[in-house]
Design a protein around this motif. Structure first.
Motif, short mmCIF file in Angstrom:
data_model
loop_
_atom_site.label_atom_id
_atom_site.label_comp_id
_atom_site.label_asym_id
_atom_site.label_seq_id
_atom_site.Cartn_x
_atom_site.Cartn_y
_atom_site.Cartn_z
N CYS A 238 -16.50 -7.36 3.65
CA CYS A 238 -15.30 -6.96 4.40
C CYS A 238 -14.13 -7.87 4.06
O CYS A 238 -12.99 -7.41 3.93
CB CYS A 238 -15.58 -6.99 5.90
N GLU A 239 -14.39 -9.16 3.94
CA GLU A 239 -13.33 -10.11 3.58
C GLU A 239 -12.72 -9.76 2.22
O GLU A 239 -11.49 -9.74 2.06
CB GLU A 239 -13.88 -11.53 3.54
N ILE A 240 -13.59 -9.49 1.26
CA ILE A 240 -13.09 -9.18 -0.09
C ILE A 240 -12.29 -7.88 -0.06
O ILE A 240 -11.18 -7.80 -0.60
CB ILE A 240 -14.26 -9.08 -1.08
N LYS A 241 -12.84 -6.85 0.58
CA LYS A 241 -12.14 -5.56 0.60
C LYS A 241 -10.82 -5.66 1.34
O LYS A 241 -9.81 -5.10 0.90
CB LYS A 241 -13.01 -4.48 1.22
N ALA A 242 -10.80 -6.37 2.44
CA ALA A 242 -9.56 -6.52 3.21
C ALA A 242 -8.49 -7.22 2.38
O ALA A 242 -7.31 -6.83 2.39
CB ALA A 242 -9.83 -7.30 4.49
N GLU A 243 -8.88 -8.24 1.64
CA GLU A 243 -7.92 -8.96 0.80
C GLU A 243 -7.37 -8.05 -0.29
O GLU A 243 -6.16 -8.01 -0.55
CB GLU A 243 -8.60 -10.18 0.17
N VAL A 244 -8.25 -7.27 -0.92
CA VAL A 244 -7.82 -6.38 -2.00
C VAL A 244 -6.93 -5.26 -1.48
O VAL A 244 -5.86 -4.98 -2.02
CB VAL A 244 -9.05 -5.80 -2.73
N VAL A 245 -7.36 -4.62 -0.39
CA VAL A 245 -6.62 -3.46 0.13
C VAL A 245 -5.28 -3.87 0.73
O VAL A 245 -4.27 -3.19 0.54
CB VAL A 245 -7.48 -2.71 1.16
N SER A 246 -5.24 -4.99 1.43
CA SER A 246 -3.98 -5.42 2.04
C SER A 246 -2.93 -5.77 0.98
O SER A 246 -1.73 -5.63 1.21
CB SER A 246 -4.20 -6.61 2.97
N ALA A 247 -3.41 -6.19 -0.20
CA ALA A 247 -2.48 -6.53 -1.28
C ALA A 247 -2.02 -5.29 -2.05
O ALA A 247 -1.02 -5.35 -2.78
CB ALA A 247 -3.13 -7.52 -2.24
N ASP A 248 -2.74 -4.17 -1.89
CA ASP A 248 -2.42 -2.97 -2.67
C ASP A 248 -2.89 -1.74 -1.90
O ASP A 248 -3.86 -1.09 -2.26
CB ASP A 248 -3.10 -3.07 -4.04
N GLU A 249 -2.16 -1.41 -0.83
CA GLU A 249 -2.60 -0.37 0.09
C GLU A 249 -2.78 0.98 -0.60
O GLU A 249 -3.72 1.71 -0.32
CB GLU A 249 -1.59 -0.22 1.24
N ARG A 250 -1.88 1.33 -1.53
CA ARG A 250 -1.88 2.67 -2.10
C ARG A 250 -2.46 2.75 -3.51
O ARG A 250 -2.18 3.67 -4.25
CB ARG A 250 -0.45 3.24 -2.07
N GLU A 251 -3.28 1.78 -3.84
CA GLU A 251 -4.01 1.79 -5.11
C GLU A 251 -3.09 1.94 -6.31
O GLU A 251 -3.27 2.80 -7.17
CB GLU A 251 -5.07 2.90 -5.10
N GLU A 252 -2.09 1.09 -6.34
CA GLU A 252 -1.16 1.10 -7.47
C GLU A 252 -1.44 -0.03 -8.45
O GLU A 252 -0.80 -0.13 -9.50
CB GLU A 252 0.28 0.99 -6.94
N GLY A 253 -2.39 -0.89 -8.12
CA GLY A 253 -2.67 -2.03 -8.99
C GLY A 253 -4.04 -2.60 -8.72
O GLY A 253 -5.07 -2.01 -9.07
N ARG A 254 -4.06 -3.77 -8.04
CA ARG A 254 -5.30 -4.52 -7.87
C ARG A 254 -6.40 -3.74 -7.16
O ARG A 254 -7.59 -3.91 -7.45
CB ARG A 254 -5.01 -5.83 -7.11
N ARG A 255 -6.04 -2.86 -6.25
CA ARG A 255 -7.06 -2.13 -5.49
C ARG A 255 -8.01 -1.34 -6.40
O ARG A 255 -9.15 -1.06 -6.03
CB ARG A 255 -6.38 -1.19 -4.50
N ALA A 256 -7.56 -1.03 -7.60
CA ALA A 256 -8.39 -0.26 -8.53
C ALA A 256 -9.68 -1.00 -8.88
O ALA A 256 -10.66 -0.36 -9.31
CB ALA A 256 -7.60 0.05 -9.80
N ILE A 257 -9.72 -2.32 -8.69
CA ILE A 257 -10.95 -3.04 -9.03
C ILE A 257 -12.12 -2.60 -8.16
O ILE A 257 -13.28 -2.77 -8.54
CB ILE A 257 -10.78 -4.58 -8.95
N LEU A 258 -11.83 -2.01 -7.00
CA LEU A 258 -12.89 -1.50 -6.13
C LEU A 258 -13.62 -0.33 -6.76
O LEU A 258 -14.68 0.07 -6.28
CB LEU A 258 -12.31 -1.09 -4.77
N ASN A 259 -13.05 0.22 -7.84
CA ASN A 259 -13.67 1.36 -8.51
C ASN A 259 -14.64 0.94 -9.62
O ASN A 259 -15.09 1.79 -10.39
CB ASN A 259 -12.58 2.26 -9.12
N PHE A 260 -14.97 -0.34 -9.70
CA PHE A 260 -15.94 -0.77 -10.72
C PHE A 260 -17.24 0.02 -10.58
O PHE A 260 -17.81 0.13 -9.50
CB PHE A 260 -16.24 -2.27 -10.58
#
Length: 203
Positions: A81-103
């Motif tokens: 949850c900590e990792i996901k929250a950090e990633v999503v809060s930095a890129d809410e609309r999947e325009e950059g860093r959030r894409a790493i969740l798609n590994f």
């Protein structure tokens, strides 16, 4: 929130932030062993994309985790949850860093769509193949690939394409939301705990 279509996973969606997220570990007791193992695929993912210490923790404790050690499960849920929250809060609309969740999801979603296996089972295979692609592109070392394969297999998750040929997988991948202009985009590991987005993976 996303909707699956016959052509692919999560093709229609909206961004809507919750006011509260409530997690009850008791829910895990309602899962079959297969479903619990499938969920662990996403936990392994977080170790690869962001936290080598988490990956090592899984290597050391997977058997106890699968036996539903409550303290260990609590630790894993909190850390993911900590990792996901950090990633999503930095890129809410999947325009950059959030894409790493798609590994693992580019190939994984294609396997899931074609076979009907559980999401986590398909993602486990997708992660292994993404790691092998990264190795072929000299981004990821062989020892790390083997560590990932070993952990996936110890979790009793599939590390192969379950009888599918590459043409069927690639045909389905064309409709993945991460494909842009007909070019496949992959999240590829560069080390355990770090990934990169690449749109130059040869067919």
């Amino acid at each position: 929130v996303a909707v699956d279509l016959p052509r692919g996973k999560n093709l229609i969606g909206a961004f809507y932030q919750p006011k509260l997220v409530l997690i009850s570990l008791d829910t895990l007791e309602t899962l079959s062993d297969r479903e619990l193992r499938a969920g662990m695929a996403e936990v392994i993912k977080y170790g690869v994309i962001d936290d080598v210490d988490l990956f090592t923790y899984l290597e050391k404790n997977m058997e106890a985790i699968l036996n539903r050690d409550t303290e260990m499960l609590s630790h894993l849920v909190a850390r993911c949850c900590e990792i996901k929250a950090e990633v999503v809060s930095a890129d809410e609309r999947e325009e950059g860093r959030r894409a790493i969740l798609n590994f693992g999801h580019t190939i994984g979603h294609a396997i899931e769509s074609r076979t009907g296996v559980l999401h986590g089972e398909a993602i486990a295979s997708g992660m292994v193949y993404a790691a092998k692609i990264a190795q072929e592109m000299d981004l990821f070392d062989e020892d790390s690939v083997e560590r990932l394969i070993e952990l996936v297999e110890r979790t009793n998750l599939p590390a192969g394409c379950m009888g599918l040929d590459s043409e069927k997988i690639m045909e389905t991948m064309k409709y993945d939301k991460k494909t842009v202009g007909g070019q496949y985009r992959f999240v590829l590991p560069t080390c355990l705990g770090g990934v990169t987005m690449r749109g130059d993976v040869p067919t």
